[in-house]
Design a protein around this motif. Structure first.
Motif, PDB file in Angstrom:
ATOM      1  N   PRO A  49       0.834  -1.212   0.000  1.00 33.99           N
ATOM      2  CA  PRO A  49       0.000   0.000   0.000  1.00 33.99           C
ATOM      3  C   PRO A  49       0.865   1.258   0.000  1.00 33.99           C
ATOM      4  O   PRO A  49       1.792   1.377   0.804  1.00 33.99           O
ATOM      5  N   GLY A  50       0.587   2.152  -0.939  1.00 38.57           N
ATOM      6  CA  GLY A  50       1.305   3.434  -1.003  1.00 38.57           C
ATOM      7  C   GLY A  50       2.663   3.381  -1.665  1.00 38.57           C
ATOM      8  O   GLY A  50       3.368   4.383  -1.711  1.00 38.57           O
ATOM      9  N   VAL A  51       3.078   2.209  -2.168  1.00 38.83           N
ATOM     10  CA  VAL A  51       4.408   2.087  -2.798  1.00 38.83           C
ATOM     11  C   VAL A  51       4.236   1.779  -4.286  1.00 38.83           C
ATOM     12  O   VAL A  51       3.939   0.640  -4.667  1.00 38.83           O
ATOM     13  N   LYS A  52       4.432   2.796  -5.119  1.00 38.05           N
ATOM     14  CA  LYS A  52       4.226   2.661  -6.560  1.00 38.05           C
ATOM     15  C   LYS A  52       5.332   1.790  -7.163  1.00 38.05           C
ATOM     16  O   LYS A  52       6.516   2.042  -6.977  1.00 38.05           O
ATOM     17  N   GLY A  53       4.909   0.740  -7.872  1.00 42.52           N
ATOM     18  CA  GLY A  53       5.889  -0.092  -8.585  1.00 42.52           C
ATOM     19  C   GLY A  53       6.740  -0.942  -7.662  1.00 42.52           C
ATOM     20  O   GLY A  53       7.932  -1.133  -7.916  1.00 42.52           O
ATOM     21  N   ALA A  54       6.160  -1.452  -6.563  1.00 43.25           N
ATOM     22  CA  ALA A  54       6.920  -2.312  -5.642  1.00 43.25           C
ATOM     23  C   ALA A  54       7.531  -3.471  -6.435  1.00 43.25           C
ATOM     24  O   ALA A  54       6.892  -3.994  -7.346  1.00 43.25           O
ATOM     25  N   TYR A  55       8.744  -3.884  -6.074  1.00 43.57           N
ATOM     26  CA  TYR A  55       9.445  -4.890  -6.867  1.00 43.57           C
ATOM     27  C   TYR A  55       8.635  -6.184  -7.006  1.00 43.57           C
ATOM     28  O   TYR A  55       8.077  -6.683  -6.037  1.00 43.57           O
TER      29      TYR A  55
ATOM     30  N   PRO B  87      15.167   4.639 -17.570  1.00 43.22           N
ATOM     31  CA  PRO B  87      14.702   3.814 -16.454  1.00 43.22           C
ATOM     32  C   PRO B  87      13.405   4.349 -15.845  1.00 43.22           C
ATOM     33  O   PRO B  87      13.304   5.537 -15.540  1.00 43.22           O
ATOM     34  N   GLU B  88      12.447   3.450 -15.668  1.00 42.56           N
ATOM     35  CA  GLU B  88      11.218   3.813 -14.972  1.00 42.56           C
ATOM     36  C   GLU B  88      11.575   4.104 -13.511  1.00 42.56           C
ATOM     37  O   GLU B  88      12.429   3.422 -12.927  1.00 42.56           O
ATOM     38  N   GLU B  89      10.915   5.113 -12.914  1.00 40.26           N
ATOM     39  CA  GLU B  89      11.204   5.449 -11.511  1.00 40.26           C
ATOM     40  C   GLU B  89      10.164   4.797 -10.610  1.00 40.26           C
ATOM     41  O   GLU B  89       8.975   5.107 -10.723  1.00 40.26           O
ATOM     42  N   THR B  90      10.597   3.907  -9.754  1.00 40.21           N
ATOM     43  CA  THR B  90       9.677   3.280  -8.810  1.00 40.21           C
ATOM     44  C   THR B  90       9.988   3.807  -7.406  1.00 40.21           C
ATOM     45  O   THR B  90      11.011   4.465  -7.196  1.00 40.21           O
ATOM     46  N   LEU B  91       9.093   3.497  -6.478  1.00 39.21           N
ATOM     47  CA  LEU B  91       9.220   4.025  -5.116  1.00 39.21           C
ATOM     48  C   LEU B  91       9.599   2.889  -4.158  1.00 39.21           C
ATOM     49  O   LEU B  91       9.261   1.733  -4.427  1.00 39.21           O
ATOM     50  N   TRP B  92      10.261   3.238  -3.087  1.00 40.34           N
ATOM     51  CA  TRP B  92      10.537   2.223  -2.067  1.00 40.34           C
ATOM     52  C   TRP B  92      10.309   2.772  -0.674  1.00 40.34           C
ATOM     53  O   TRP B  92      10.746   3.884  -0.359  1.00 40.34           O
ATOM     54  N   ASP B  93       9.616   1.995   0.157  1.00 37.72           N
ATOM     55  CA  ASP B  93       9.330   2.391   1.540  1.00 37.72           C
ATOM     56  C   ASP B  93       9.546   1.150   2.414  1.00 37.72           C
ATOM     57  O   ASP B  93       8.694   0.271   2.489  1.00 37.72           O
ATOM     58  N   THR B  94      10.697   1.098   3.060  1.00 40.61           N
ATOM     59  CA  THR B  94      11.083  -0.086   3.832  1.00 40.61           C
ATOM     60  C   THR B  94      10.083  -0.381   4.951  1.00 40.61           C
ATOM     61  O   THR B  94       9.711  -1.533   5.176  1.00 40.61           O
ATOM     62  N   SER B  95       9.635   0.660   5.633  1.00 47.49           N
ATOM     63  CA  SER B  95       8.756   0.453   6.772  1.00 47.49           C
ATOM     64  C   SER B  95       7.448  -0.224   6.330  1.00 47.49           C
ATOM     65  O   SER B  95       6.999  -1.198   6.944  1.00 47.49           O
TER      66      SER B  95
ATOM     67  N   TYR C   8      12.712  -9.574 -35.340  1.00 46.16           N
ATOM     68  CA  TYR C   8      12.537  -8.808 -34.095  1.00 46.16           C
ATOM     69  C   TYR C   8      13.808  -8.011 -33.795  1.00 46.16           C
ATOM     70  O   TYR C   8      14.657  -8.473 -33.016  1.00 46.16           O
ATOM     71  N   PRO C   9      13.975  -6.824 -34.399  1.00 47.03           N
ATOM     72  CA  PRO C   9      15.213  -6.073 -34.169  1.00 47.03           C
ATOM     73  C   PRO C   9      15.358  -5.562 -32.737  1.00 47.03           C
ATOM     74  O   PRO C   9      14.352  -5.394 -32.027  1.00 47.03           O
ATOM     75  N   TYR C  10      16.590  -5.294 -32.350  1.00 51.09           N
ATOM     76  CA  TYR C  10      16.922  -4.775 -31.014  1.00 51.09           C
ATOM     77  C   TYR C  10      16.110  -3.522 -30.667  1.00 51.09           C
ATOM     78  O   TYR C  10      15.934  -2.650 -31.502  1.00 51.09           O
ATOM     79  N   GLU C  11      15.633  -3.465 -29.445  1.00 51.86           N
ATOM     80  CA  GLU C  11      14.943  -2.254 -28.953  1.00 51.86           C
ATOM     81  C   GLU C  11      15.620  -1.826 -27.655  1.00 51.86           C
ATOM     82  O   GLU C  11      15.705  -2.634 -26.733  1.00 51.86           O
ATOM     83  N   PRO C  12      16.089  -0.568 -27.566  1.00 51.66           N
ATOM     84  CA  PRO C  12      16.731  -0.142 -26.317  1.00 51.66           C
ATOM     85  C   PRO C  12      15.743  -0.217 -25.156  1.00 51.66           C
ATOM     86  O   PRO C  12      14.635   0.304 -25.257  1.00 51.66           O
ATOM     87  N   LYS C  13      16.154  -0.883 -24.087  1.00 48.31           N
ATOM     88  CA  LYS C  13      15.301  -0.992 -22.881  1.00 48.31           C
ATOM     89  C   LYS C  13      16.194  -0.891 -21.651  1.00 48.31           C
ATOM     90  O   LYS C  13      17.343  -1.309 -21.694  1.00 48.31           O
ATOM     91  N   GLN C  14      15.622  -0.354 -20.597  1.00 52.64           N
ATOM     92  CA  GLN C  14      16.391  -0.181 -19.354  1.00 52.64           C
ATOM     93  C   GLN C  14      15.632  -0.797 -18.190  1.00 52.64           C
ATOM     94  O   GLN C  14      14.394  -0.772 -18.171  1.00 52.64           O
ATOM     95  N   LEU C  15      16.377  -1.256 -17.209  1.00 53.03           N
ATOM     96  CA  LEU C  15      15.753  -1.690 -15.959  1.00 53.03           C
ATOM     97  C   LEU C  15      15.316  -0.456 -15.166  1.00 53.03           C
ATOM     98  O   LEU C  15      15.898   0.620 -15.330  1.00 53.03           O
ATOM     99  N   PRO C  16      14.311  -0.607 -14.294  1.00 53.17           N
ATOM    100  CA  PRO C  16      13.864   0.546 -13.492  1.00 53.17           C
ATOM    101  C   PRO C  16      14.902   0.927 -12.429  1.00 53.17           C
ATOM    102  O   PRO C  16      15.862   0.183 -12.183  1.00 53.17           O
ATOM    103  N   ILE C  17      14.663   2.060 -11.793  1.00 49.05           N
ATOM    104  CA  ILE C  17      15.410   2.427 -10.589  1.00 49.05           C
ATOM    105  C   ILE C  17      14.381   2.616  -9.470  1.00 49.05           C
ATOM    106  O   ILE C  17      13.189   2.689  -9.738  1.00 49.05           O
ATOM    107  N   ALA C  18      14.867   2.669  -8.226  1.00 47.04           N
ATOM    108  CA  ALA C  18      13.945   2.887  -7.101  1.00 47.04           C
ATOM    109  C   ALA C  18      14.434   4.087  -6.288  1.00 47.04           C
ATOM    110  O   ALA C  18      15.648   4.283  -6.120  1.00 47.04           O
ATOM    111  N   ARG C  19      13.494   4.889  -5.820  1.00 49.57           N
ATOM    112  CA  ARG C  19      13.829   6.007  -4.920  1.00 49.57           C
ATOM    113  C   ARG C  19      13.031   5.887  -3.625  1.00 49.57           C
ATOM    114  O   ARG C  19      11.888   5.429  -3.639  1.00 49.57           O
ATOM    115  N   LEU C  20      13.642   6.318  -2.532  1.00 52.28           N
ATOM    116  CA  LEU C  20      12.905   6.386  -1.262  1.00 52.28           C
ATOM    117  C   LEU C  20      11.884   7.528  -1.351  1.00 52.28           C
ATOM    118  O   LEU C  20      11.949   8.354  -2.274  1.00 52.28           O
TER     119      LEU C  20
END
Ligand SMILES: O=C(O)C(=O)C[C@H](O)[C@H](O)CO
Ligand SMILES: [Mg+2]
Length: 402
Positions: A153-159, A176-184, A382-394
């Motif tokens: 709940p409240g964490v966008k894009g949890a892993y 990179p897509e920006e996801t959120l992280w909330d440890t608590s 199926y030619p190559y398409e540039p893609k990136q893994l997401p990142i996470a921010r607190l």
């Protein structure tokens, strides 16, 4: 048997795969996976500019010598790009050797140690109840082991929470897509998920969970303790592993089994963890750890300390890696489990393969070699398409571990 040609095939049937194909003067060819998610082109360049010119004219049977030649010969050792490239060469050569012998690869490694390879699938849901249902769906498909990840709940894009059912793929945009992280919030949710899973699905299904490097050692210890009543098969990547000593602290506090190693590329990355018995499962696999040749050494070291294997098998590892891993799994004495995240039908068509799934187990099949090939004309569509893994921010914007 001389190597006459080697080339790199890049294809994107929904996601990027890099494959090395080696051909010989005896008409036998082999393939190896060289995919490094989000950094594919670096491995392509390493192979094309630095390794392939060294391979032409060499005896394809001298797998060990070629491994040492590429590893020691570079002077610059280890690292994901180097080791994925060496892994692809090594896998293709084992494929060739087994085909030349007319045997499935597992026979050359020492023969089958079991009838099938226990695998785990990925059940993901937006919330706890959806994840509980998803685990049920995997049980209905025959799985005996399931990794469970739930939205928080409240964490966008949890892993681990996919955007669509069966074929979760995190690398999907040019930046990179920006996801959120909330440890608590995560630490409040994860134990509840497993409590509910045991309530609904009972004690027999093996349950796994991936923390994906998000916690500090003491937080990981707290989670491991909280999960103890729910008897996980493993808790994976509970804290970043550059500092192998960090696992001592986790270990001192919990008996939840620990798994680590999907981002390792060398036996030296896992040496202290294994020798100090700080983990229970080692997750290195064929493509990122220098091929079958080094994976065998890692497993041999692990066996001395009762650490078992649990090879990484996300969708960014191609069927060429999966095929080779399954031969290794069928043979390796200290086998634990194999991750099995299904590829899309498009990917399966590009990589025709002999491995099959039944009642929670995969079997590599008995075709000579690894039993996996590449359909080059289909791959070219199926030619190559540039893609990136997401990142996470607190929540305060600090960059965290994705
Ligand atoms: O499959 C797993 O356990 C993973 O952690 C998947 C990784 O996020 C994926 O392979 C990154 O490319
Ligand atoms: Mg993982």
């Amino acid at each position: 048997m001389k190597i006459t040609s080697a080339r790199v095939i890049v294809t994107c049937p929904g996601r990027n795969f890099v494959t090395l194909k080696i051909e010989t003067d005896q008409g036998v060819h082999g393939i190896g996976d060289a995919t490094l998610n989000g950094r594919e082109k670096a491995v392509v360049a390493y192979l094309e500019d630095h390794l392939i010119p060294l391979l032409i004219g060499r005896d394809a049977h001298r797998i060990e010598d070629i491994w040492q030649y590429l590893y020691r010969g570079a002077y610059w050792r280890r690292g994901p790009v180097t080791m994925a490239a060496i892994g692809a060469v090594d896998t293709a050569l084992w494929d060739i050797k087994a085909k030349a012998a007319g045997m499935p690869l597992y026979q050359l490694l020492g023969g089958a140690s079991r009838d099938g390879v226990l695998v785990y699938g990925h059940a993901n849901g937006a919330d706890i109840e959806q994840t509980v249902d998803e685990v049920g769906r995997y049980i209905d498909m025959g799985y005996r082991a399931v990794r469970a990840q739930s939205g928080i709940p409240g964490v966008k894009g949890a892993y681990g929470v996919g955007k669509g059912g069966m074929y979760y793929e995190p690398a999907d945009s040019t930046l990179p897509e920006e996801t959120l992280w909330d440890t608590s919030r995560y630490l409040q949710t994860a134990p509840k998920l497993f409590e509910r899973l045991r309530e609904v699905h009972g004690p027999d299904i093996e349950l796994l969970h991936d923390v994906h490097h998000r916690l500090s050692p003491i937080e990981a210890a707290r989670l491991g303790k909280a999960l103890e009543p729910h008897h996980l098969f493993w808790m994976e990547d509970c804290t970043p592993v550059e500092n192998q000593e960090a696992f001592r602290l986790v270990r001192q506090h919990t008996v939840t089994p620990l798994a680590v190693g999907e981002i390792f590329n060398s036996i030296h990355d896992c040496r202290e963890l294994i020798q100090n018995q700080l983990i229970d499962y080692i997750r290195t696999t064929v493509v990122h750890a220098g091929g079958i040749t080094q994976l065998r050494q890692i497993a041999g070291l692990a066996a001395l300390y009762q650490v078992r294997t649990g090879c990484h098998g996300a969708t960014d590892l191609s069927p060429a890696c999966m095929g080779a891993a399954l031969h290794f799994d069928l043979w390796v004495p200290n086998f634990g489990i194999q991750e099995y995240m299904r590829h899309t039908p498009e990917t399966d068509a590009v990589f025709p393969h002999a491995y099959t799934f039944k009642d929670g187990y995969l079997h590599p099949g008995d075709a000579p070699g690894t039993g996996v090939d590449i359909d080059e004309s289909l791959a070219a569509k199926y030619p190559y398409e540039p893609k990136q893994l997401p990142i996470a921010r607190l929540t305060d914007g600090t960059l965290w571990n994705w």
